[in-house]
Design a protein around this motif. Structure first.
Motif, PDB file in Angstrom:
ATOM      1  N   GLU A 224       0.823  -1.210   0.000  1.00 24.56           N
ATOM      2  CA  GLU A 224       0.000   0.000   0.000  1.00 24.56           C
ATOM      3  C   GLU A 224       0.856   1.259   0.000  1.00 24.56           C
ATOM      4  O   GLU A 224       0.515   2.249  -0.646  1.00 24.56           O
ATOM      5  CB  GLU A 224      -0.942  -0.027   1.200  1.00 24.56           C
ATOM      6  N   SER A 225       1.977   1.209   0.716  1.00 29.43           N
ATOM      7  CA  SER A 225       2.863   2.368   0.757  1.00 29.43           C
ATOM      8  C   SER A 225       3.475   2.638  -0.610  1.00 29.43           C
ATOM      9  O   SER A 225       3.496   3.783  -1.098  1.00 29.43           O
ATOM     10  CB  SER A 225       3.963   2.142   1.789  1.00 29.43           C
ATOM     11  N   GLU A 226       3.980   1.587  -1.255  1.00 27.07           N
ATOM     12  CA  GLU A 226       4.599   1.766  -2.565  1.00 27.07           C
ATOM     13  C   GLU A 226       3.561   2.101  -3.633  1.00 27.07           C
ATOM     14  O   GLU A 226       3.826   2.908  -4.533  1.00 27.07           O
ATOM     15  CB  GLU A 226       5.373   0.502  -2.955  1.00 27.07           C
ATOM     16  N   LEU A 227       2.377   1.503  -3.530  1.00 28.90           N
ATOM     17  CA  LEU A 227       1.325   1.813  -4.497  1.00 28.90           C
ATOM     18  C   LEU A 227       0.966   3.292  -4.450  1.00 28.90           C
ATOM     19  O   LEU A 227       0.833   3.944  -5.496  1.00 28.90           O
ATOM     20  CB  LEU A 227       0.082   0.965  -4.218  1.00 28.90           C
ATOM     21  N   LEU A 228       0.829   3.837  -3.255  1.00 28.06           N
ATOM     22  CA  LEU A 228       0.489   5.251  -3.129  1.00 28.06           C
ATOM     23  C   LEU A 228       1.592   6.131  -3.710  1.00 28.06           C
ATOM     24  O   LEU A 228       1.314   7.122  -4.393  1.00 28.06           O
ATOM     25  CB  LEU A 228       0.244   5.607  -1.662  1.00 28.06           C
ATOM     26  N   ARG A 229       2.846   5.749  -3.476  1.00 30.73           N
ATOM     27  CA  ARG A 229       3.959   6.525  -4.040  1.00 30.73           C
ATOM     28  C   ARG A 229       3.911   6.504  -5.566  1.00 30.73           C
ATOM     29  O   ARG A 229       4.089   7.544  -6.225  1.00 30.73           O
ATOM     30  CB  ARG A 229       5.294   5.950  -3.561  1.00 30.73           C
ATOM     31  N   LEU A 230       3.642   5.336  -6.134  1.00 27.26           N
ATOM     32  CA  LEU A 230       3.574   5.220  -7.584  1.00 27.26           C
ATOM     33  C   LEU A 230       2.369   5.968  -8.151  1.00 27.26           C
ATOM     34  O   LEU A 230       2.449   6.572  -9.230  1.00 27.26           O
ATOM     35  CB  LEU A 230       3.514   3.744  -7.985  1.00 27.26           C
ATOM     36  N   GLN A 231       1.254   5.939  -7.432  1.00 23.40           N
ATOM     37  CA  GLN A 231       0.077   6.682  -7.899  1.00 23.40           C
ATOM     38  C   GLN A 231       0.328   8.181  -7.882  1.00 23.40           C
ATOM     39  O   GLN A 231      -0.184   8.912  -8.745  1.00 23.40           O
ATOM     40  CB  GLN A 231      -1.135   6.309  -7.048  1.00 23.40           C
TER      41      GLN A 231
ATOM     42  N   ILE B  13       3.096  -0.832 -12.830  1.00 24.50           N
ATOM     43  CA  ILE B  13       3.060   0.639 -12.761  1.00 24.50           C
ATOM     44  C   ILE B  13       4.470   1.202 -12.737  1.00 24.50           C
ATOM     45  O   ILE B  13       4.774   2.196 -13.412  1.00 24.50           O
ATOM     46  CB  ILE B  13       2.255   1.097 -11.531  1.00 24.50           C
ATOM     47  N   HIS B  14       5.355   0.573 -11.979  1.00 19.31           N
ATOM     48  CA  HIS B  14       6.738   1.043 -11.917  1.00 19.31           C
ATOM     49  C   HIS B  14       7.397   0.970 -13.292  1.00 19.31           C
ATOM     50  O   HIS B  14       8.107   1.892 -13.708  1.00 19.31           O
ATOM     51  CB  HIS B  14       7.538   0.214 -10.913  1.00 19.31           C
TER      52      HIS B  14
ATOM     53  N   LEU C 270       5.907   1.047 -16.251  1.00 20.15           N
ATOM     54  CA  LEU C 270       5.327   2.071 -17.117  1.00 20.15           C
ATOM     55  C   LEU C 270       5.976   3.424 -16.856  1.00 20.15           C
ATOM     56  O   LEU C 270       6.388   4.129 -17.793  1.00 20.15           O
ATOM     57  CB  LEU C 270       3.813   2.152 -16.880  1.00 20.15           C
ATOM     58  N   LEU C 271       6.074   3.802 -15.599  1.00 19.19           N
ATOM     59  CA  LEU C 271       6.668   5.095 -15.245  1.00 19.19           C
ATOM     60  C   LEU C 271       8.132   5.175 -15.670  1.00 19.19           C
ATOM     61  O   LEU C 271       8.582   6.204 -16.178  1.00 19.19           O
ATOM     62  CB  LEU C 271       6.544   5.317 -13.736  1.00 19.19           C
ATOM     63  N   SER C 272       8.858   4.083 -15.471  1.00 14.56           N
ATOM     64  CA  SER C 272      10.290   4.091 -15.788  1.00 14.56           C
ATOM     65  C   SER C 272      10.550   4.107 -17.292  1.00 14.56           C
ATOM     66  O   SER C 272      11.651   4.442 -17.723  1.00 14.56           O
ATOM     67  CB  SER C 272      10.976   2.870 -15.161  1.00 14.56           C
ATOM     68  N   SER C 273       9.537   3.767 -18.086  1.00 12.86           N
ATOM     69  CA  SER C 273       9.723   3.705 -19.541  1.00 12.86           C
ATOM     70  C   SER C 273       9.433   5.031 -20.232  1.00 12.86           C
ATOM     71  O   SER C 273       9.616   5.139 -21.447  1.00 12.86           O
ATOM     72  CB  SER C 273       8.812   2.616 -20.137  1.00 12.86           C
ATOM     73  N   ILE C 274       8.985   6.030 -19.462  1.00  8.66           N
ATOM     74  CA  ILE C 274       8.588   7.316 -20.052  1.00  8.66           C
ATOM     75  C   ILE C 274       9.404   8.438 -19.405  1.00  8.66           C
ATOM     76  O   ILE C 274       9.408   8.568 -18.171  1.00  8.66           O
ATOM     77  CB  ILE C 274       7.084   7.572 -19.853  1.00  8.66           C
ATOM     78  N   PRO C 275      10.074   9.260 -20.191  1.00 14.07           N
ATOM     79  CA  PRO C 275      10.931  10.317 -19.632  1.00 14.07           C
ATOM     80  C   PRO C 275      10.138  11.558 -19.226  1.00 14.07           C
ATOM     81  O   PRO C 275      10.368  12.665 -19.714  1.00 14.07           O
ATOM     82  CB  PRO C 275      11.883  10.615 -20.788  1.00 14.07           C
ATOM     83  N   TYR C 276       9.219  11.385 -18.293  1.00 10.75           N
ATOM     84  CA  TYR C 276       8.392  12.517 -17.856  1.00 10.75           C
ATOM     85  C   TYR C 276       9.146  13.340 -16.809  1.00 10.75           C
ATOM     86  O   TYR C 276      10.176  12.911 -16.275  1.00 10.75           O
ATOM     87  CB  TYR C 276       7.058  12.003 -17.293  1.00 10.75           C
ATOM     88  N   ARG C 277       8.604  14.488 -16.521  1.00  7.87           N
ATOM     89  CA  ARG C 277       9.185  15.354 -15.496  1.00  7.87           C
ATOM     90  C   ARG C 277       8.055  16.051 -14.761  1.00  7.87           C
ATOM     91  O   ARG C 277       6.918  16.111 -15.247  1.00  7.87           O
ATOM     92  CB  ARG C 277      10.111  16.400 -16.129  1.00  7.87           C
TER      93      ARG C 277
ATOM     94  N   GLN D 194       3.198   9.454  -8.548  1.00  5.89           N
ATOM     95  CA  GLN D 194       4.007   9.655  -9.748  1.00  5.89           C
ATOM     96  C   GLN D 194       3.144   9.623 -11.010  1.00  5.89           C
ATOM     97  O   GLN D 194       3.411  10.336 -11.976  1.00  5.89           O
ATOM     98  CB  GLN D 194       5.108   8.590  -9.830  1.00  5.89           C
ATOM     99  N   LEU D 195       2.105   8.785 -11.001  1.00  7.78           N
ATOM    100  CA  LEU D 195       1.182   8.765 -12.143  1.00  7.78           C
ATOM    101  C   LEU D 195       0.495  10.107 -12.329  1.00  7.78           C
ATOM    102  O   LEU D 195       0.250  10.543 -13.460  1.00  7.78           O
ATOM    103  CB  LEU D 195       0.140   7.657 -11.953  1.00  7.78           C
ATOM    104  N   LEU D 196       0.180  10.782 -11.226  1.00  6.34           N
ATOM    105  CA  LEU D 196      -0.404  12.117 -11.316  1.00  6.34           C
ATOM    106  C   LEU D 196       0.585  13.109 -11.923  1.00  6.34           C
ATOM    107  O   LEU D 196       0.208  13.966 -12.737  1.00  6.34           O
ATOM    108  CB  LEU D 196      -0.843  12.592  -9.933  1.00  6.34           C
TER     109      LEU D 196
END
Length: 267
Positions: free
Chosen positions: A13-20, A219-220, A222-229, A22-24
């Motif tokens: 739950e802790s890591e999921l919230l952190r990743l969510q 989710i991790h 997906l996030l790591s595959s996109i060079p967002y900022r 990042q999705l925002l």
């Protein structure tokens, strides 16, 4: 393959919230830069695709993040070019589209259950890489995830759904067929990978016997595959409420109010 031990709930739950969170941040970047993202979710029945999609979209702005789960094609759609009905759902600038199953139906359930001809299946395997290269060349960020679940775990989840009236709707006669046709689906998936696991749009396999790990890992990735900022957002300030100008609410008795069912629980 990672550890088989189930990920502890608190850690999950802790890591999921952190990743969510990042999705925002990703979504704000997508909107700011006019990026287009299409994510394909495929895999075995009961492999955890739907629950992962829910976690991905839980806090996203639904006006810019859509889930596409198309029903059985209509008679008219069956006469169209196969990819045609999916094209209209592709993302525009600033959008994220999640395909809960996709054009790969033709390589999976349609192939195994005989809903397409052998020629239609061969044509799909030939055209699909061309179609996906066109999407990528046009600038769409295409990500494809295959959720892999063991036969024993799939059967356990099916039985759990059968026993749970709140989840029974998730089961269909087609799902039951997937048990008896396990090897047929395996062969179809292997053939699909041979033709469609291309450098421009590779398949990413998610081991999903542990749903918690599957969600976190997908989710991790997906996030790591996109060079967002992180995009700087203008500060928001809550204005002071202006003084009353004499407005008076109408009497409660003049409106229909929902009965206070919650009060009966406290009695």
């Amino acid at each position: 393959m990672g550890s088989k031990r189930r990920l502890p709930r608190r850690m999950y739950e802790s890591e999921l919230l952190r990743l969510q969170e990042q999705l925002l941040i990703l979504q704000e970047w997508v909107r700011e830069e006019g990026v287009r993202i299409a994510v394909v979710f495929e895999g075995r029945d009961a492999a955890g695709k739907g629950s992962t999609i829910k976690r991905v979209t839980e806090y996203l702005n639904p006006r810019f993040a859509r889930i596409v789960a198309l029903p059985v094609p209509t008679d008219r759609e069956r006469t169209q070019w196969y990819f045609q009905r999916y094209i209209q759902h592709l993302p525009a600038a600033g959008e994220i589209v999640l395909f809960d199953r996709s054009w790969y139906n033709r390589a999976g359930v349609e192939r195994v259950m005989g809903f397409c001809t052998a020629d239609e299946h061969r044509r799909f395997l030939h055209q699909c890489p061309i179609f996906e290269r066109m999407l990528v060349e046009d600038g769409i960020l295409l990500r494809k995830y295959w959720f892999s679940v063991s036969d024993a775990e799939q059967e356990r989840r099916f039985r759990k759904r059968l026993e749970d009236p709140m989840r029974r709707w998730k089961l269909s006669p087609m799902d039951m067929e997937s048990i008896s046709r396990w090897e047929d689906y395996s062969r179809a998936k292997d053939e699909m990978f041979v033709h469609t696991d291309i450098p421009e749009a590779p398949w990413n396999v998610v081991d999903s016997d542990d749903k918690r790990r599957a969600r976190i890992n997908m989710i991790h990735h997906l996030l790591s595959s996109i060079p967002y900022r992180e995009v700087e957002r203008p500060p928001l300030h809550l204005p002071e409420r202006p003084p009353s100008k004499g407005y008076v609410r109408p009497p409660r008795g003049e409106q229909n109010h929902v009965p206070d069912h919650a009060a009966t629980l406290e009695a």
